[in-house]
Design an enzyme around this catalytic site. Structure first.
Site, PDB file in Angstrom:
ATOM      1  CG  ASP A  31      30.055   6.903  16.406  1.00 29.27           C
ATOM      2  OD1 ASP A  31      28.895   7.857  15.899  1.00 29.27           O
ATOM      3  OD2 ASP A  31      29.614   7.912  17.747  1.00 29.27           O
ATOM      4  CG  HIS A  51      25.722   3.961  16.857  1.00 33.33           C
ATOM      5  ND1 HIS A  51      26.494   5.904  17.247  1.00 33.33           N
ATOM      6  CD2 HIS A  51      26.656   3.326  17.870  1.00 33.33           C
ATOM      7  CE1 HIS A  51      26.439   5.341  18.531  1.00 33.33           C
ATOM      8  NE2 HIS A  51      26.445   4.002  18.435  1.00 33.33           N
TER       9      HIS A  51
END
Length: 363
Positions: A202, A224
């Site tokens: 993430d 991410h």
């Protein structure tokens, strides 16, 4: 004779009264704890705390909150945690002028594989957050080696905090790890994160609110990317005076990102992305979008959050062939005063869906 006896009695009573007066004992210089319970009960008794091979029981927090000013905390050996489905956190630390560090060869292992099920915080097993760094002010965290957080790593709500040379290695969670953000920053000021190495699934960095925040010399792999936001929908919806610089983002969904919440209000201002190198990006190299609702983009931007005085300087690198180089989706009139210099992202597609691109930027 009676006078002598009276004098003796008076002296004895006086001595007893003096002995009964409480004496404030100074904290010992150092203590070594081998259990979470001992650390919790004895944490204010020492100026230097060594946590030696702590096995934190299931469903409990390694509680380092309310430390005395100036305390040094040293993780030694391997710190581990029992398994239970719960919200966490596994560790919590607070205080002023605190130094958190580790002894040579130490590691903190969340053993997240016991919780990983591909769903993160969106269902499946309830997973504990790793570490709350709330009200850890005028303090430092240095050199920690952290492995396998079940979900989010550091939740940061502090002022004047330096985080240096911290490694968060969730590379074992490539298949089933999810929502393993490394550094989530909110309602904080003067946060400096330098030299972080992150392998996760993430955001490497997510700044939801706060000011005077820097992230530099970072390496982000597998997640991410470097994010401002999502901004909006909270009690504090202002991000300002942020510099993210001299960092690499590789093998990640996104490179650099600003995302704001649909139909919300707030401010993102004086944010700089400088000297960022990208490679192996699978979705967007550079993305600014003002359409987030319930955690997902809607494709329809709103302009209640102003995104102004933004710098993208020397953001360069490559994305995968089915990814998009640059995507800018701003609300009408809400993205202004951008500086765009030396941006070169190649290898992917050119978006046809950009809207309200500020003067000087390209999409």
């Amino acid at each position: 004779m009676q006078l002598l006896q009276s004098s003796v009695i008076a002296a004895t009573v006086g001595a007893a009264l003096v002995a009964a007066v409480p004496v404030e004992l100074e904290a010992r210089d150092s203590c070594t704890f081998t259990s979470a319970a001992d650390a919790k009960s004895g944490k204010t008794s020492c100026s230097t705390i060594t946590l030696s091979n702590i096995e934190v029981p299931a469903g409990e927090t390694l509680d380092l909150t309310g430390l005395n000013d100036g305390t040094t905390v040293i993780f030694s050996g391997e710190t581990t945690f029992g398994y239970k489905e719960w919200e966490g956190p596994l560790i919590s630390v607070s205080g002023t002028n605190i130094k958190v560090q580790q002894a040579s060869g130490a590691k903190i292992d969340g053993d997240g594989s016991r919780w990983w099920d591909g769903k993160g915080g969106n269902g499946g097993k309830t997973k504990p957050k790793f570490c709350y760094v709330h009200k850890l002010d005028s303090s430092s965290i240095t050199g920690l080696q952290i492995y396998n957080t079940p979900v989010q790593g550091f939740s940061i709500q502090s002022d004047n905090l330096n985080i240096t040379d911290v490694t968060i290695d969730n590379s074992a969670g490539t298949a089933e790890g999810h929502n393993t953000d490394a550094f989530d920053v909110g309602s904080s000021t003067y946060i400096n994160i330098d030299g972080a190495t992150v392998y996760n699934q993430d955001d490497c960095l997510a700044i939801n609110s706060g000011s005077h925040i820097t992230f530099t010399n970072g390496y982000c792999d597998g997640g991410h990317g470097l994010s401002i936001g999502s901004v909006g929908g909270r009690s504090d919806n202002t991000v300002e005076d942020v510099t993210i610089s001299n960092s690499k983002v590789v093998n990640s969904q996104n490179g650099v990102r600003i995302k704001t919440v649909y139909d919300a209000t707030g401010t993102v201002s004086n944010v700089k992305f400088e000297d960022i190198t990208l490679s192996g990006i699978t979705k967007y190299g550079l993305i600014v979008e003002q359409d987030y609702e319930n955690g997902s983009p809607t494709g329809t931007p709103t302009n209640g959050i102003k995104v102004s005085d933004i710098t993208f300087d020397k953001v360069t690198g490559t994305v995968e062939s089915d990814a998009t180089d640059i995507y800018i989706l701003c609300g009408s009139g809400s993205c202004t005063d951008w500086t765009w210099s030396g941006v070169s992202i190649t290898g992917g597609k050119t978006s046809s869906k950009c809207e309200n691109v500020p003067t000087g930027a390209s999409c």
